[in-house]
Scaffold this motif. Structure first.
Motif, PDB file in Angstrom:
ATOM      1  N   PRO A 116     -22.926   3.825 -39.276  1.00  0.00           N
ATOM      2  CA  PRO A 116     -23.852   3.147 -40.208  1.00  0.00           C
ATOM      3  C   PRO A 116     -23.696   3.602 -41.652  1.00  0.00           C
ATOM      4  N   GLY A 117     -22.721   4.431 -41.955  1.00  0.00           N
ATOM      5  CA  GLY A 117     -22.535   4.901 -43.321  1.00  0.00           C
ATOM      6  C   GLY A 117     -23.022   6.309 -43.562  1.00  0.00           C
ATOM      7  N   THR A 118     -23.273   7.042 -42.496  1.00  0.00           N
ATOM      8  CA  THR A 118     -23.778   8.410 -42.659  1.00  0.00           C
ATOM      9  C   THR A 118     -22.718   9.323 -43.257  1.00  0.00           C
ATOM     10  N   LEU A 119     -21.466   9.156 -42.831  1.00  0.00           N
ATOM     11  CA  LEU A 119     -20.389  10.041 -43.316  1.00  0.00           C
ATOM     12  C   LEU A 119     -20.138   9.845 -44.810  1.00  0.00           C
ATOM     13  N   ILE A 120     -20.113   8.593 -45.277  1.00  0.00           N
ATOM     14  CA  ILE A 120     -19.851   8.361 -46.700  1.00  0.00           C
ATOM     15  C   ILE A 120     -21.041   8.812 -47.543  1.00  0.00           C
ATOM     16  N   LYS A 121     -22.250   8.725 -46.996  1.00  0.00           N
ATOM     17  CA  LYS A 121     -23.414   9.255 -47.709  1.00  0.00           C
ATOM     18  C   LYS A 121     -23.311  10.773 -47.855  1.00  0.00           C
ATOM     19  N   THR A 122     -22.780  11.405 -46.815  1.00  0.00           N
ATOM     20  CA  THR A 122     -22.562  12.852 -46.919  1.00  0.00           C
ATOM     21  C   THR A 122     -21.535  13.177 -47.992  1.00  0.00           C
ATOM     22  N   ASP A 123     -20.480  12.355 -48.086  1.00  0.00           N
ATOM     23  CA  ASP A 123     -19.477  12.573 -49.128  1.00  0.00           C
ATOM     24  C   ASP A 123     -20.077  12.409 -50.529  1.00  0.00           C
ATOM     25  N   VAL A 124     -20.968  11.418 -50.683  1.00  0.00           N
ATOM     26  CA  VAL A 124     -21.632  11.224 -51.988  1.00  0.00           C
ATOM     27  C   VAL A 124     -22.483  12.435 -52.336  1.00  0.00           C
ATOM     28  N   ALA A 125     -23.199  12.960 -51.330  1.00  0.00           N
ATOM     29  CA  ALA A 125     -24.024  14.135 -51.575  1.00  0.00           C
ATOM     30  C   ALA A 125     -23.170  15.349 -51.937  1.00  0.00           C
ATOM     31  N   VAL A 126     -22.015  15.484 -51.278  1.00  0.00           N
ATOM     32  CA  VAL A 126     -21.122  16.604 -51.612  1.00  0.00           C
ATOM     33  C   VAL A 126     -20.552  16.437 -53.017  1.00  0.00           C
ATOM     34  N   LEU A 127     -20.225  15.177 -53.397  1.00  0.00           N
ATOM     35  CA  LEU A 127     -19.682  14.925 -54.734  1.00  0.00           C
ATOM     36  C   LEU A 127     -20.681  15.339 -55.817  1.00  0.00           C
ATOM     37  N   GLU A 128     -21.947  15.093 -55.586  1.00  0.00           N
ATOM     38  CA  GLU A 128     -22.968  15.384 -56.591  1.00  0.00           C
ATOM     39  C   GLU A 128     -23.529  16.786 -56.402  1.00  0.00           C
ATOM     40  N   THR A 129     -22.638  17.753 -56.277  1.00  0.00           N
ATOM     41  CA  THR A 129     -23.018  19.157 -56.194  1.00  0.00           C
ATOM     42  C   THR A 129     -22.355  19.920 -57.329  1.00  0.00           C
ATOM     43  N   THR A 130     -22.925  21.061 -57.633  1.00  0.00           N
ATOM     44  CA  THR A 130     -22.375  21.874 -58.725  1.00  0.00           C
ATOM     45  C   THR A 130     -21.000  22.438 -58.379  1.00  0.00           C
TER      46      THR A 130
END
Length: 509
Positions: free
Chosen positions: A72-86
């Motif tokens: 359902p898009g959980t993996l790509i949402k995780t990638d977005v969250a990882v991208l927006e980290t310090t």
């Protein structure tokens, strides 16, 4: 025959009159239209004076070890969250050689998952070249971080599998040692059974060791495929924004916000002010029926702006008021509330009509000098001030024109006329002040022949007639001897009924 309605249960009034609220908000269209126009101009000006910062975009193909067709898009949402980290921001800034704080850099970019495996990175910068460089650095930093994570996971899994295989090999060595210590098969059945179980255990351990070894090799072999699958598929590109399109978008947003703000202010102001605008509410608060309505008289009543409909309504209103004045045994006055100009125009029209029956004097009790700039025409009635009423000729008929606005000298209203017609501008006086006017006129025993609503809403279809009293719901009780034009002349007249003044807007409704 009269009907006593004091014992009848009153219907509960709504907390907010939606019909009156809609009409009042519509009457304040200048306010919310001005705010909507202001929002439109502010939005367009903001787009022109404060253009958007240069922006660049890039797309990254991300391969996952746990990819599924029904994800359902959980993996790509995780990638977005990882991208927006310090961590990613710090890696990108390090590759750029910048000393900017990673926490502040996070506000300049964002990631969006287009599909389950495509990640779009949007970056802003002070210049076009800086935005492109930032987009490239972020994409490379994310790919490197994702690949390192894949390799770390694969190595950790392979090491765990190999470690378990080594443990099984140690156990297998022990089993082989025990098998070597057992004597050859003989006549002892228990020894034969033990040796058979050891051989079965050795076979099972050997199979498990081979399985763990194969799984460790598969884990290491599958990682390169994921590493190759994670790559930048669309290099950094500058986003070209059309100024007219951006201006139109910002102007539309400003228009919507200004309109919503204007409607909200108008609605709140209407509820707080509590100024009746419907014929039904005005009649209920004054305790007198609405006999006519008229549009607001403009400052310049000549030319194309003076419409035929308004002129016809004025003529009809003049005829109605003339019939009322001629049928009254006592002097009649016109008392205005928020419509002094209209009251002066109506009084002149009525005076010209009544002047055909004989001499007539208009008593000017309006605040201001509304009759000074009028154009004198042949046959126009004489206009005198209210201070000359007591010294006037008693045989002359008079038509008083006054005001019931705040600050009125209530005791002077009796000199203008012992009966009155109220000219009330819709939405001008509050419900509390309308109650005050009704009480003061009742205390002065000045019956209200009717109410003329000025600047009424053209879509108002409410009933302005009070059916619980006399035909026109007269206020006060006529107990004085009837006088015709200032001279005492006995006349049999049906007394008017006293209508109780409501104490609140809910009770009036």
């Amino acid at each position: 025959m009269t009907t006593n309605t004091s014992g009848q249960p009153s219907t509960a009034a709504p907390l907010v009159d939606l019909q009156g609220l809609v009409v009042a908000v519509r009457r304040r269209r200048r306010l919310w239209s001005a705010l909507a126009l202001l929002g439109l101009l502010v939005g367009a000006a903001a787009a022109a004076l404060m253009p958007a910062a240069p922006t660049a975009e890039t797309k990254v193909l991300v391969a996952h070890q746990a990819d599924q067709p029904n994800d359902p898009g959980t993996l790509i949402k995780t990638d977005v969250a990882v991208l927006e980290t310090t961590r990613i921001a710090g890696l990108a800034l390090k590759s750029l050689g910048s000393s900017e704080d990673p926490a502040l850099f996070l506000k300049d970019y964002q990631g969006v998952g287009l599909t389950n495996n495509v990640l779009q990175i949007t970056v802003t910068g002070t210049t076009r070249e800086q935005a492109l460089a930032r987009a490239k650095a972020l994409a490379n930093a994310f790919v490197a971080d994702h690949v390192s994570q894949l390799r770390a996971e694969a190595n950790a899994q392979a090491d765990a599998l190999l470690g378990e295989g080594n443990r099984l090999r140690t156990e297998l060595a022990q089993v082989n040692t025990e098998i070597g210590k057992e004597p050859a098969q003989g006549s002892d059945p228990s020894a034969a059974a033990t040796l058979e179980s050891l051989f079965a255990r050795r076979a099972a351990l050997t199979s498990q060791i081979d399985d763990y070894t194969q799984r460790a090799q598969d884990a290491r072999v599958g990682t390169p495929q994921l590493v190759v699958g994670t790559q930048v598929v669309d290099g950094p590109q500058a986003v070209v924004k059309s100024l007219p399109k951006v201006a139109a978008t910002d102007a539309g947003i400003g228009l919507a916000l200004g309109l919503v703000l204007g409607l909200a202010i108008s609605a709140v102001g209407t509820v707080v002010a509590d100024r009746p605008v419907l014929r039904r509410d005005i009649a209920a608060n004054l305790g007198a029926s609405v006999i006519a309505e008229l549009r607001q008289v403009p400052r310049r009543s000549t030319g194309l702006r003076w419409r035929r409909r308004t002129r016809t309504a004025r003529e009809r209103l003049t005829v109605t008021l003339a019939r009322t004045v001629r049928g009254s045994a006592e002097p009649v006055s016109l008392l205005e509330l928020g419509c002094a100009r209209s009251a002066a125009v109506i009084a002149l029209d009525l005076g010209r009509t009544l002047a055909a029956d004989g001499p007539l004097v208009i008593v000017d009790g309006l605040p201001g000098r509304w009759f000074d700039n009028r154009r004198q025409k042949p046959g126009d009635p004489v206009v005198v001030g209210s201070e000359r009423v007591t010294t006037g000729v008693p045989q002359e008929r008079r038509l008083g024109v006054g005001s019931v606005a705040p600050g009125t000298a209530w005791t002077d209203l009796q000199h203008l006329g012992t009966r009155t017609v109220l000219l009330v501008r819709a939405g001008h006086g509050s419900a509390a002040w309308l109650h005050t006017v009704a009480r003061q006129l009742a205390d002065l025993r000045i019956p209200v022949l009717g109410v003329v609503v000025i600047d009424a809403d053209p879509r108002d279809r409410t009933d302005g007639t009070l059916w619980d009293g006399l035909q026109t719901a007269l206020r006060g009780r006529v107990e004085r001897p009837a006088q015709q034009n200032g001279t005492a002349q006995p006349r049999t007249e049906r007394p008017s009924w006293v209508v109780r003044v409501p104490d609140s807007d809910r009770e009036a409704r």
